[in-house]
Design an enzyme around this catalytic site. Structure first.
Site, mmCIF file in Angstrom:
data_model
loop_
_atom_site.group_PDB
_atom_site.id
_atom_site.type_symbol
_atom_site.label_atom_id
_atom_site.label_comp_id
_atom_site.label_asym_id
_atom_site.label_seq_id
_atom_site.Cartn_x
_atom_site.Cartn_y
_atom_site.Cartn_z
ATOM 1 N N TYR A 176 23.446 25.276 54.709
ATOM 2 C CA TYR A 176 22.281 26.171 54.647
ATOM 3 C C TYR A 176 21.011 25.421 54.249
ATOM 4 C CZ TYR A 176 24.371 30.836 55.086
ATOM 5 O OH TYR A 176 24.950 31.979 55.543
ATOM 6 N N LYS A 217 37.746 22.872 54.116
ATOM 7 C CA LYS A 217 38.298 22.371 55.383
ATOM 8 C C LYS A 217 38.501 20.865 55.215
ATOM 9 C CE LYS A 217 39.280 22.951 59.815
ATOM 10 N NZ LYS A 217 40.513 23.647 60.246
ATOM 11 N N ASP A 237 40.321 28.281 57.781
ATOM 12 C CA ASP A 237 40.899 29.021 58.919
ATOM 13 C C ASP A 237 42.128 29.805 58.474
ATOM 14 O OD1 ASP A 237 42.130 26.557 58.493
ATOM 15 O OD2 ASP A 237 42.467 26.130 60.619
ATOM 16 N N ASP A 279 29.938 32.913 53.207
ATOM 17 C CA ASP A 279 29.209 33.913 53.983
ATOM 18 C C ASP A 279 30.175 34.634 54.912
ATOM 19 O OD1 ASP A 279 26.973 35.281 55.146
ATOM 20 O OD2 ASP A 279 27.047 33.874 56.820
ATOM 21 N N ASP A 332 32.149 38.623 54.334
ATOM 22 C CA ASP A 332 32.031 39.732 55.290
ATOM 23 C C ASP A 332 33.418 40.228 55.692
ATOM 24 O OD1 ASP A 332 29.252 39.753 55.434
ATOM 25 O OD2 ASP A 332 29.228 39.843 57.627
HETATM 26 C C1 IPM Z 1 24.361 37.145 53.285
HETATM 27 C C2 IPM Z 1 23.521 37.117 54.531
HETATM 28 C C3 IPM Z 1 22.507 35.996 54.411
HETATM 29 C C4 IPM Z 1 23.282 34.695 54.316
HETATM 30 C C5 IPM Z 1 21.459 35.958 55.527
HETATM 31 C C6 IPM Z 1 20.704 37.255 55.634
HETATM 32 C C7 IPM Z 1 20.508 34.810 55.367
HETATM 33 O O1 IPM Z 1 24.327 36.996 55.651
HETATM 34 O O2 IPM Z 1 23.784 37.305 52.189
HETATM 35 O O3 IPM Z 1 25.574 37.026 53.393
HETATM 36 O O4 IPM Z 1 23.667 34.107 55.338
HETATM 37 O O5 IPM Z 1 23.506 34.242 53.186
HETATM 38 MG MG MG Z 2 26.409 37.193 55.236
#
Ligand code: IPM
Ligand code: MG
Length: 362
Positions: free
Chosen positions: A142, A192, A224, A248, A252
């Site tokens: 990042y 990884k 993975d 990240d 999710d």
């Molecule tokens: C998160 C989001 C952010 C990230 C984006 C909006 C930059 O996906 O907070 O998970 O990638 O960190």
């Molecule tokens: Mg995210």
């Protein structure tokens, strides 16, 4: 206590969910006799529209002058075609970096009241899902340099740098081990290292740091495999420790399988300055301004703000209990609606929680 909280509503549903989060904090403040002062600042697309940049310097100053930062969401189609430096996402990435928020805590759990929404097979869900992703937030690909685009052999080429130094790994590893102490005592470090040099260093430093925490059980998984294990048997995880990019993605995944994306809070903490608290979901531009969004992730982020940001655990417990009671009483926003429940909008859901914050037994 007196505390100053900086509000960053942002874009899309950000302002409406944050309004309910603020109402819940005010209710808790009243009940427990605290004086919370709220200041507001621009971020994301809203800041681009007002000032041309997604993170104005004044926003950083206001955050630094506060005891905690409460964030809604950023982004939307309106700003999608802007160059990278002006994209709303730069606002949240920039404030994380400016406040030194290297530790992102993302709990994922099944709310018993919402068991029907879980995306897992019933026998897998029955084993339980209660984990927390501890994601490093200010390093990795990042922020690594060099990054950019250039012509190589006449071909348009893009590149980013995955990069961690040992101190960055050590400090996030410590957060994970400390977090595990307050939970079930298990850390799974995810990388990884069968392919990446960065990951080999990560694993080495995590193992060294683990010597300070002999009471914690440490395991390692490739990313993975982790993605697979999360749907195969999430009950094996307590604390997942990982880098920025893998965190990240995995956070999710962990969140969505609970079926309650609109329910999950997060905290981003640094080395002593104000922390930042936000729902893990995004700005949902498709329903913005329609009073349909689920404010519970934001309200629960407010509970994390009280517990971790202001060290007010009893107040945090009260908000969480009020949310659970609101669900038990049958209130549902559209995203978690089930037959036989009461469909409410964003504001009514917030009001139902506030009412319970005032009267729930402590
Ligand atoms: C998160 C989001 C952010 C990230 C984006 C909006 C930059 O996906 O907070 O998970 O990638 O960190
Ligand atoms: Mg995210």
């Amino acid at each position: 206590m007196d505390a100053r909280i900086c509000l960053l509503p942002g874009d899309g549903i950000g302002p409406e969910i944050l309004a309910q989060g603020v109402a819940a904090l005010k209710a808790a403040g009243q009940r427990f006799h605290h004086e919370f002062t709220f200041v507001e600042a621009l971020i994301g697309g809203a800041a681009v529209d007002a000032s041309g940049e997604p993170l104005p310097a004044e926003t950083v100053t206001r955050c630094l002058e506060s005891n905690a930062v409460y964030f809604g969401a950023v982004g939307g189609p309106k700003w999608d075609s802007l160059p990278r430096a002006q994209r709303p996402e730069r606002g949240i990435l920039g404030i994380r970096k400016a406040l030194g928020l290297f530790a992102n805590l993302r709990p994922a759990m099944l709310f018993p009241e919402l068991a029907g929404a879980c995306l897992l097979r019933a026998d897998i869900a029955a084993r339980g899902l209660d984990l927390i992703v501890v994601r490093e937030l200010t390093g990795d690909v990042y922020f690594g340099e060099p990054r950019g685009r250039e012509l190589r052999d006449g071909l348009r080429t893009g590149f980013d740098t995955m990069l961690y130094n040992e101190e960055e790994v050590r400090r996030i590893a410590r957060v994970a081990f400390e977090t595990a102490r307050g939970r079930r005592g298990k850390v799974c470090s995810v990388e990884k290292s069968n392919v990446l040099e960065t990951s080999r260093l990560w694993r080495e430093v995590v193992e060294e740091t683990h010597r300070e925490y002999p009471d914690i059980e440490l395991s390692h998984l490739y990313v993975d495999n982790t993605a697979m294990q999360l749907v195969r048997d999430p009950s094996q995880f307590d604390v997942i420790l990982t880098g920025n990019l893998f965190g990240d993605i995995l956070s999710d995944e962990a969140a969505v399988i609970t079926g309650s994306l609109g329910m999950l809070p997060s905290a981003s903490l640094g080395a002593g300055g104000p922390g930042l608290f936000e729902p893990i979901h995004g700005s949902a531009p498709d329903i913005a301004g329609e009073d349909k969004a689920n404010p519970l992730a934001t309200i629960l982020s407010g509970a994390m703000l009280l517990r971790l940001g202001l060290r007010l655990p009893e107040e945090a417990d009260c908000i969480e209990a009020a949310v659970r009671r609101t669900l038990a009483d049958g209130f549902r926003t559209a995203d978690i609606m089930e037959p036989g429940k009461t469909l409410v909008g964003c504001a009514a859901m917030g009001a139902a929680v506030c009412e319970r914050i005032h009267r729930i037994r402590g």
